[in-house]
Write a protein that holds these residues in place. Structure first.
Motif, PDB file in Angstrom:
ATOM      1  N   CYS A 152    -150.944 -21.633 -24.227  1.00 28.64           N
ATOM      2  CA  CYS A 152    -151.182 -20.191 -24.427  1.00 28.64           C
ATOM      3  C   CYS A 152    -151.530 -19.442 -23.148  1.00 28.64           C
ATOM      4  N   VAL A 153    -150.772 -19.676 -22.090  1.00 26.54           N
ATOM      5  CA  VAL A 153    -151.017 -18.984 -20.823  1.00 26.54           C
ATOM      6  C   VAL A 153    -150.197 -17.697 -20.779  1.00 26.54           C
ATOM      7  N   PRO A 154    -150.859 -16.526 -20.746  1.00 30.11           N
ATOM      8  CA  PRO A 154    -150.131 -15.265 -20.652  1.00 30.11           C
ATOM      9  C   PRO A 154    -149.798 -14.940 -19.198  1.00 30.11           C
ATOM     10  N   ALA A 155    -148.791 -14.117 -19.005  1.00 26.73           N
ATOM     11  CA  ALA A 155    -148.483 -13.629 -17.663  1.00 26.73           C
ATOM     12  C   ALA A 155    -149.530 -12.602 -17.241  1.00 26.73           C
ATOM     13  N   ILE A 156    -149.748 -12.480 -15.935  1.00 25.28           N
ATOM     14  CA  ILE A 156    -150.688 -11.473 -15.449  1.00 25.28           C
ATOM     15  C   ILE A 156    -149.984 -10.114 -15.403  1.00 25.28           C
ATOM     16  N   PRO A 157    -150.750  -9.021 -15.400  1.00 22.46           N
ATOM     17  CA  PRO A 157    -150.140  -7.676 -15.420  1.00 22.46           C
ATOM     18  C   PRO A 157    -149.150  -7.471 -14.274  1.00 22.46           C
ATOM     19  N   GLY A 158    -147.985  -6.933 -14.627  1.00 23.09           N
ATOM     20  CA  GLY A 158    -146.960  -6.624 -13.637  1.00 23.09           C
ATOM     21  C   GLY A 158    -145.974  -7.734 -13.370  1.00 23.09           C
ATOM     22  N   TYR A 159    -146.257  -8.939 -13.866  1.00 21.73           N
ATOM     23  CA  TYR A 159    -145.390 -10.079 -13.559  1.00 21.73           C
ATOM     24  C   TYR A 159    -143.977  -9.879 -14.089  1.00 21.73           C
ATOM     25  N   PHE A 160    -143.855  -9.565 -15.374  1.00 23.64           N
ATOM     26  CA  PHE A 160    -142.512  -9.497 -15.947  1.00 23.64           C
ATOM     27  C   PHE A 160    -141.728  -8.284 -15.461  1.00 23.64           C
ATOM     28  N   LYS A 161    -142.410  -7.215 -15.121  1.00 17.19           N
ATOM     29  CA  LYS A 161    -141.693  -6.092 -14.505  1.00 17.19           C
ATOM     30  C   LYS A 161    -141.086  -6.517 -13.171  1.00 17.19           C
ATOM     31  N   ALA A 162    -141.848  -7.282 -12.397  1.00 19.14           N
ATOM     32  CA  ALA A 162    -141.348  -7.756 -11.109  1.00 19.14           C
ATOM     33  C   ALA A 162    -140.197  -8.743 -11.283  1.00 19.14           C
ATOM     34  N   GLU A 221    -145.555  -5.967 -22.063  1.00 25.05           N
ATOM     35  CA  GLU A 221    -145.190  -6.138 -20.658  1.00 25.05           C
ATOM     36  C   GLU A 221    -144.444  -4.949 -20.087  1.00 25.05           C
ATOM     37  N   GLY A 222    -144.114  -3.961 -20.921  1.00 28.57           N
ATOM     38  CA  GLY A 222    -143.421  -2.773 -20.434  1.00 28.57           C
ATOM     39  C   GLY A 222    -141.976  -3.001 -20.056  1.00 28.57           C
ATOM     40  N   ILE A 223    -141.350  -4.001 -20.664  1.00 27.90           N
ATOM     41  CA  ILE A 223    -139.944  -4.313 -20.393  1.00 27.90           C
ATOM     42  C   ILE A 223    -139.231  -4.590 -21.711  1.00 27.90           C
ATOM     43  N   VAL A 224    -137.907  -4.669 -21.649  1.00 30.26           N
ATOM     44  CA  VAL A 224    -137.090  -5.097 -22.779  1.00 30.26           C
ATOM     45  C   VAL A 224    -136.139  -6.170 -22.261  1.00 30.26           C
TER      46      VAL A 224
END
Length: 472
Positions: free
Chosen positions: A243-253, A286-289
Motif C-alpha cells: 500500500c505505498v502511494p505515490a508522493i504529490p506530483g509524481y504521476f504528473k511528472a 493525482e490530477g491526471i487521466v
C-alpha cells in the motif's frame, strides 16, 4: 529462530505442513502448497468467515482487497440469479448482453466521460495482457511506420499479474525468478516511488519527483523513445510493497515524460481502484487521466471473476480511424453473469455513497493505526489511502533493516492473527524492500464498514502485532 521446511511462493513464506492419509494427499485440488490443505470456509456473511473447525474470523482484508461489500450481499445474489434466468453465457464475437452494456455505461459514467470504453475480462492478469496488446496495436494503427514500438517500462517492486506478459512487466523478484527464461525481453524497470525507502535524507518532495522523472526519461532515451509503447505503474502499490502511494506530483511528472515521447500511460488499478482508496479511481487524486487503466478486485467484489480495461479517448479514436477492432478476444470476455454481478456491486457503491464512506473510515483507520503502532520498535512505516493500508515490519527502526526472509515474519503475523483469541485475517506479503527481503501486512476491509468495525479491526490488528513481537 528460523522456520524449517518453508516455501517462498513469491508472495509470502508458507510453512509446508504435510497433510496426508496413508501416504495420499487429502485433497484432489492442487492448492498453493501440495502438502498443505487450506482450512475450508463453510459460510461467510458480512465481515466474517465461518471456518470448518468452528472459528468465526473477522475478514479485515476482503481476501486480497476484493470483498468490497463484504460477504453474502443479497442484492448481488439476486442480480446474479436474474441474469442466469436471462442468459448465462454467449460468445462475445457474435452477441452482446444487456448486462454487459449496462456495466460499460456505469463504468464510463463513473469516469465523468474521461475514459471512452470498457473491456471486460475475468482477472487482473488478463486485463494487463489485454492492456499491453492494445498499446501495441494502438501504435500500429496510429502509423504503420511505428512497428518499433514494442518496449514497456515498468517499476521495480511492482506486481501486475501472474501470466507471462503481466509477470514480465512486474518487478517482484521472487515471483519472476523461476520463470525468467520465459519472460518477455521487451520490458525494463525503473525505481518505484517509495518515499520511505527511496527518498534521500534532506531531499525535497520536488527533488525526489524530479530524480524519478529523470530516471524514467533516461530509460526512454536508452531504449530509443520511438521504441516505447507505454509506462506501466500502480497508483498505490499493493501486494509488492504494501500500500505505498505515490508522493504529490509524481504521476504528473511521469505522464509528462510519456507525453514528451508520445508513449502511453497504463495505470494498474486492479487492487487500488474502484473506490478502494477514497475516490472511485485512484488517478482522480493525482490530477491526471491514464490512456489505459486496468480494474479488477473492487469491480465485482468477489461475487464473480471479473476485471477489465478502461480505454481512453486517444486510444479509442485511433482504433476508430483504423481497423475499428481490437485484435484480441477470450472465451469468457464480457461474461453475462460476471457483468451482472459487477454492475450490481457498482450500483450499490454509488447509491449507498460507499466511496465517501471509504474516505471517512480511511481517515479514522489512518489515525488509529498510527496512534497505536507508530512507536512500535518493529513497525517501520504505516502507509496507504482510503481503506487500503500497509504496515511494514523492520528489525531495526532507525536503519530500516528488514528481517531475514527465512523467518517468514509477515506470514507468522497472519497465522497468529487467524488463531484464537484474535480470529482476524490480515493479508501478509514479503519482498517489500527489494523483492526478496522485507515484510508487510495489508488491511483492506469492506467499503461499508462502520466506525465500530474500524475500531475493532485496528485494535485486534495492533494486539496481534504487539503480542507477536513480544513473544518473538
Amino acid at each position: 529462530m528460523k522456520m524449517s521446511n518453508v516455501l517462498n511462493d513469491g508472495n509470502v513464506i508458507v510453512e509446508a505442513k504435510v497433510n496426508r492419509v496413508n501416504g495420499t494427499p487429502k485433497s484432489s485440488i492442487l492448492h498453493r502448497h501440495i502438502h498443505h490443505d487450506p482450512i475450508t470456509v463453510k459460510a461467510a456473511s458480512g465481515n466474517y468467515l465461518e471456518l470448518s473447525d468452528g472459528r468465526k474470523v473477522l475478514d479485515a482484508t476482503g481476501g486480497a482487497a476484493v470483498s468490497c461489500l463484504g460477504h453474502g450481499n443479497q442484492r448481488v445474489r439476486e442480480a446474479i440469479a436474474r441474469q442466469m434466468g436471462e442468459v448465462s453465457y454467449c460468445h462475445s464475437l457474435f452477441f452482446g448482453t444487456t448486462a454487459g452494456e449496462a456495466l460499460g455505461k456505469e463504468l464510463i459514467n463513473g469516469t465523468g466521460g474521461r475514459m471512452a470504453r470498457a473491456f471486460i475480462v475475468s482477472s487482473g492478469s488478463e486485463a494487463m495482457e489485454a492492456a499491453m496488446k492494445l498499446a501495441r496495436q494502438y501504435f500500429l494503427e496510429l502509423s504503420p511506420s511505428q512497428p518499433a514500438r514494442t518496449n514497456f517500462i515498468a517499476r521495480k517492486e511492482s506486481y501486475h499479474g501472474t501470466t507471462l506478459g503481466a509477470l514480465s512487466v512486474g518487478g517482484h523478484v521472487t515471483r519472476r525468478k523461476i520463470y525468467e527464461p520465459m519472460l518477455l525481453g521487451n520490458t525494463s524497470l525503473v525505481s518505484a516511488c517509495n518515499a520511505y525507502r527511496g527518498q534521500l535524507k534532506g531531499e525535497s518532495t520536488e527533488g525526489y519527483v524530479a530524480r524519478l522523472a529523470k530516471e524514467l526519461e533516461d530509460e526512454f532515451l536508452r531504449l530509443g523513445p520511438e521504441t516505447v509503447c507505454a509506462f506501466v505503474a500502480e497508483p498505490i502499490v499493493g501486494a509488492a510493497l504494501g500500500c505505498v502511494p505515490a508522493i504529490p506530483g509524481y504521476f504528473k511528472a511521469m505522464k509528462g515524460v510519456c507525453d514528451k515521447y508520445s508513449a502511453l500511460l497504463i495505470l494498474d488499478e486492479v487492487m487500488s481502484g474502484m473506490g478502494r482508496c477514497g475516490t472511485l479511481h485512484a488517478w482522480e487524486q493525482e490530477g491526471i487521466v491514464p490512456h489505459i487503466q486496468t480494474i479488477g478486485k473492487g469491480l465485482g467484489g468477489g461475487y464473480a471473476p471479473v476485471a477489465g480495461l478502461l480505454i481512453g479517448h486517444r486510444v479509442l479514436n485511433t482504433l476508430d480511424k483504423g481497423t475499428g477492432a481490437f485484435a484480441h478476444g477470450q472465451t469468457y470476455q464480457g461474461h453475462p453473469i460476471a457483468c451482472a454481478a459487477a454492475l450490481e456491486v457498482q450500483r450499490i457503491i454509488r447509491e449507498e455513497n460507499l466511496v465517501e464512506n471509504v474516505s471517512r473510515m480511511g481517515t479514522l483507520m489512518s489515525s488509529m493505526l498510527k496512534q497505536r503502532l507508530d512507536a512500535h520498535p518493529h513497525v517501520g512505516n504505516i502507509r496507504g489511502k482510503g481503506l487500503f493500508w500497509g504496515i511494514e515490519f523492520v528489525r531495526d527502526k532507525e536503519t530500516k533493516e528488514p528481517f531475514d526472509p527465512s523467518l517468514g515474519i509477515a506470514m507468522r503475523v497472519h497465522q497468529k492473527g487467524i488463531d484464537p483469541p484474535y480470529n482476524i485475517s490480515i493479508y501478509p506479503g514479503s519482498g517489500t524492500v527489494d523483492g526478496k527481503s522485507g515484510d508487510h501486512v495489508l488491511i483492506s476491509p469492506a467499503y461499508n464498514v462502520t466506525e465500530a468495525d474500524i475500531r475493532l479491526i485496528v485494535d485486534t490488528t495492533a494486539r496481534v502485532i504487539e503480542d507477536f513481537f513480544a513473544e518473538f
